[in-house]
Design a protein around this motif. Structure first.
Motif, mmCIF file in Angstrom:
data_model
loop_
_atom_site.group_PDB
_atom_site.id
_atom_site.type_symbol
_atom_site.label_atom_id
_atom_site.label_comp_id
_atom_site.label_asym_id
_atom_site.label_seq_id
_atom_site.Cartn_x
_atom_site.Cartn_y
_atom_site.Cartn_z
ATOM 1 N N HIS A 142 0.838 -1.192 0.000
ATOM 2 C CA HIS A 142 0.000 0.000 0.000
ATOM 3 C C HIS A 142 0.877 1.247 0.000
ATOM 4 N N THR A 143 0.393 2.305 -0.617
ATOM 5 C CA THR A 143 1.124 3.567 -0.619
ATOM 6 C C THR A 143 0.984 4.246 0.741
ATOM 7 N N ILE A 144 1.847 5.217 0.980
ATOM 8 C CA ILE A 144 1.768 6.001 2.217
ATOM 9 C C ILE A 144 0.400 6.685 2.306
ATOM 10 N N ASP A 145 -0.076 7.234 1.198
ATOM 11 C CA ASP A 145 -1.395 7.889 1.212
ATOM 12 C C ASP A 145 -2.513 6.917 1.564
ATOM 13 N N GLU A 146 -2.429 5.686 1.054
ATOM 14 C CA GLU A 146 -3.444 4.685 1.382
ATOM 15 C C GLU A 146 -3.398 4.329 2.866
ATOM 16 N N ARG A 148 -2.230 6.295 5.294
ATOM 17 C CA ARG A 148 -2.711 7.473 6.039
ATOM 18 C C ARG A 148 -4.244 7.510 6.051
ATOM 19 N N GLN A 149 -4.845 7.267 4.893
ATOM 20 C CA GLN A 149 -6.306 7.294 4.797
ATOM 21 C C GLN A 149 -6.920 6.177 5.641
ATOM 22 N N ASP A 152 -6.535 7.092 9.207
ATOM 23 C CA ASP A 152 -7.200 8.353 9.515
ATOM 24 C C ASP A 152 -6.362 9.218 10.457
ATOM 25 N N THR A 155 -2.510 14.833 8.499
ATOM 26 C CA THR A 155 -1.503 14.898 7.446
ATOM 27 C C THR A 155 -0.134 15.324 7.966
#
Length: 191
Positions: A142-146, A148-149, A152, A155
């Motif tokens: 998974h990406t870092i953005d995935e 983080r999402q 939750d 940022t």
């Protein structure tokens, strides 16, 4: 050069996360001393109590803490305190986190749900933390953005990948945490 002994500043770092995410491994990989470990063999008593999904080959578990040390320079020494992962040992977390400069929340993307209690713990106590995604066998699905999402988290909270088995990778996580914590401390200190 002065003959006056240098008394180092000691900084306490907590390494937390769910059961089986690699906390003991991270402390072991980066400590300059043989780490203190309180590992016990998993027994039949943990069947039905500990969620072994994704970590079926795990044979031991931390029952109190892991402890390691890394000297940054003669003036700064980091003391690492790894937490136990199972919820039946969470009563020790307040003591382990007392006086901590910051924390590393180690996560396993195969079992992200086990990360939420650690994140909540440090958010509630206003202890700066970074999230380190432990890539088992070099795998980052998974990406870092995935991540983080899914977790939750704000940022501003750093999320980085690591391999807890590798000293250099674990050191990079510590550097990220110290830099982030210094930034947070500057934000809190009146000008």
């Amino acid at each position: 050069m002065s003959d006056t002994p240098v008394v180092p500043t000691s900084l306490k770092i907590v390494v937390a996360g769910g059961f089986g995410v690699g906390k003991t491994t991270l402390v072991n990989s980066v400590s300059e001393i043989p780490p203190l470990r309180t590992e016990e063999v998993l027994t039949e008593a943990s069947v039905g109590v500990d969620d072994m999904a994704g970590i079926e080959s795990k044979e031991t578990t931390t029952v109190a803490l892991d402890f390691g040390r890394i000297t940054i320079n003669p003036q700064v020494v980091l003391y690492l305190f790894g937490t136990p992962g199972q919820n039946r040992f969470w009563f020790m977390w307040d003591e382990l986190a007392s006086g901590a400069l910051g924390a590393i929340v180690l996560v396993d993307t195969r079992r992200l749900d086990s990360s939420f209690p650690s994140i909540d713990f440090f958010e509630r106590r206003d202890i700066p933390f970074v999230i380190a995604v432990n890539g088992f066998d070099g795998s980052f699905d998974h990406t870092i953005d995935e991540v983080r999402q899914a977790l939750d988290v704000d940022t501003g909270v750093p999320i980085i990948t690591c391999d807890a088995r590798r000293r250099e990778s674990s050191k990079e996580v510590l550097v990220e945490l110290v830099q982030y914590t210094m930034t947070k401390l500057r934000e809190r200190t009146p000008a």
